[in-house]
Scaffold this active site. Structure first.
Site, mmCIF file in Angstrom:
data_model
loop_
_atom_site.group_PDB
_atom_site.id
_atom_site.type_symbol
_atom_site.label_atom_id
_atom_site.label_comp_id
_atom_site.label_asym_id
_atom_site.label_seq_id
_atom_site.Cartn_x
_atom_site.Cartn_y
_atom_site.Cartn_z
ATOM 1 C CD GLU A 61 -2.617 -6.364 5.146
ATOM 2 O OE1 GLU A 61 -3.112 -8.102 5.465
ATOM 3 O OE2 GLU A 61 -3.447 -5.724 4.479
ATOM 4 C CG ASP A 107 -2.168 -1.189 1.821
ATOM 5 O OD1 ASP A 107 -1.133 -1.236 2.131
ATOM 6 O OD2 ASP A 107 -2.695 -1.262 2.340
ATOM 7 C CG ASP A 139 -4.780 -3.120 0.952
ATOM 8 O OD1 ASP A 139 -5.546 -3.143 1.766
ATOM 9 O OD2 ASP A 139 -4.405 -4.820 1.347
ATOM 10 C CB SER A 140 -9.467 0.177 3.341
ATOM 11 O OG SER A 140 -8.748 0.898 3.181
ATOM 12 C CE LYS A 184 -0.628 -0.498 5.489
ATOM 13 N NZ LYS A 184 -1.412 -1.855 5.763
ATOM 14 C CD GLU A 194 -6.225 -4.170 10.689
ATOM 15 O OE1 GLU A 194 -4.993 -3.996 10.445
ATOM 16 O OE2 GLU A 194 -7.544 -4.213 10.346
HETATM 17 O O1 KIV Z 1 -6.220 -0.708 3.478
HETATM 18 C C1 KIV Z 1 -5.739 -0.586 4.705
HETATM 19 O O2 KIV Z 1 -7.027 1.146 5.053
HETATM 20 C C2 KIV Z 1 -5.506 -0.204 5.970
HETATM 21 C C3 KIV Z 1 -6.205 -0.146 7.217
HETATM 22 C C4 KIV Z 1 -6.592 -0.344 7.682
HETATM 23 C C5 KIV Z 1 -4.652 0.420 8.068
HETATM 24 O O3 KIV Z 1 -4.132 -0.889 6.115
#
Ligand code: KIV
Length: 263
Positions: free
Chosen positions: A114, A83, A44-45, A112, A181
């Site tokens: 969080e 994500d 989600d970056s 993934k 992280e």
């Molecule tokens: O969203 C992302 O790019 C991430 C990485 C920083 C692990 O979660």
């Protein structure tokens, strides 16, 4: 041959380091695949590096589904992780499953999400219904407003103990992998020794089973502020392909991250 979760777990057990980069489109997916990156994360970056937001919070399920489908068309070998955006997995188990299933249907092999303790039931629900889950603890950027900024986590003894316990609980709940992280290298080493699921570090020292960076950070094309754990691989390699190949090489050789990228 396609890399699977079993391949990655075997690599971790045998001490072979896993390389992971974020990826959001088919062209980069093909390039990263050819350079030997085992795992592509549709992070989600993308909200920050593609969309120009100042956090990951505005990213939607549609965004991740769209970019996952793009990456899946470009990558023939890499394991693909999508994500789950903020607000798409803090729901009823059924709604969370439906959202995760959309990401899987777009071409991800794992999702993934969080969070630690509060996510255990969700992880169990998804993994017992066929959706592999990668946990993400330490600095969890979707909680930036709760954390009061992008800060290193687990520096105090109590926090470190809690993170170690959370990592073990995530694994017990079914997490097949976990991102660590921005935590002290010594804590990441203890967590990595305490779990069998591969640990993938970003700002977590050299002793994790693998390393991940945000692609636009390591290629130095993101104009925003860089974290201490980012290495500019373009400066060292000069070309995009060279930068990615050097990242993979340094992860395998355990020369990245160095002490200057760790806490
Ligand atoms: O969203 C992302 O790019 C991430 C990485 C920083 C692990 O979660």
């Amino acid at each position: 041959m396609r890399i699977t979760l079993n391949t990655l777990q075997k690599m971790a057990q045998e001490g072979n380091r896993i390389s992971m980069l974020t990826c959001y489109d088919a062209s980069f997916a093909a390039l990263l695949d050819a350079a030997g990156v085992e795992t592509l994360l549709i992070g989600d970056s993308l909200g920050m590096v593609l969309q120009g937001h100042d956090s990951t919070l505005p990213v939607t399920l549609r965004d991740v589904v769209y970019h996952t489908a793009c990456v899946a068309r470009g990558a023939k070998r890499a394991f693909i992780i999508g994500d789950m955006p903020f607000g798409t997995f803090q729901l009823t188990p059924e709604d969370t499953f439906r959202n995760a299933a959309e990401i899987m249907a777009a071409g991800a092999h794992m999702v993934k999400l969080e969070g630690g303790q509060p996510m255990l039931q969700t992880i169990e629900y998804l993994t017992t219904r066929g959706i592999p889950v990668c946990g993400h603890i330490g600095l969890t950027p979707q909680s930036v407003n709760q954390l009061g900024g992008y800060r290193v986590q687990g520096k105090e003894e109590n926090d470190a103990r809690r993170l170690l316990e959370e990592a073990k609980s995530l694994e017990q709940a079914g997490a097949g992998m976990m991102v660590l992280e921005a935590i002290p290298a010594a804590l990441a080493r203890d967590i990595t020794a305490a779990v069998r699921a591969p640990t993938i570090g970003i700002g977590a020292g050299v002793d994790c089973h693998g390393q991940v960076l945000v692609l636009h950070d390591m290629l130095d094309i993101y104009p925003g502020k860089k974290a201490k754990f980012v290495k500019n691989y373009m400066r060292a390699a000069g070309t995009v392909q060279g930068a990615v190949e050097l990242f993979v090489k340094e992860v395998k050789a355990k020369t990245f991250p160095g002490p200057e990228h760790s806490f």
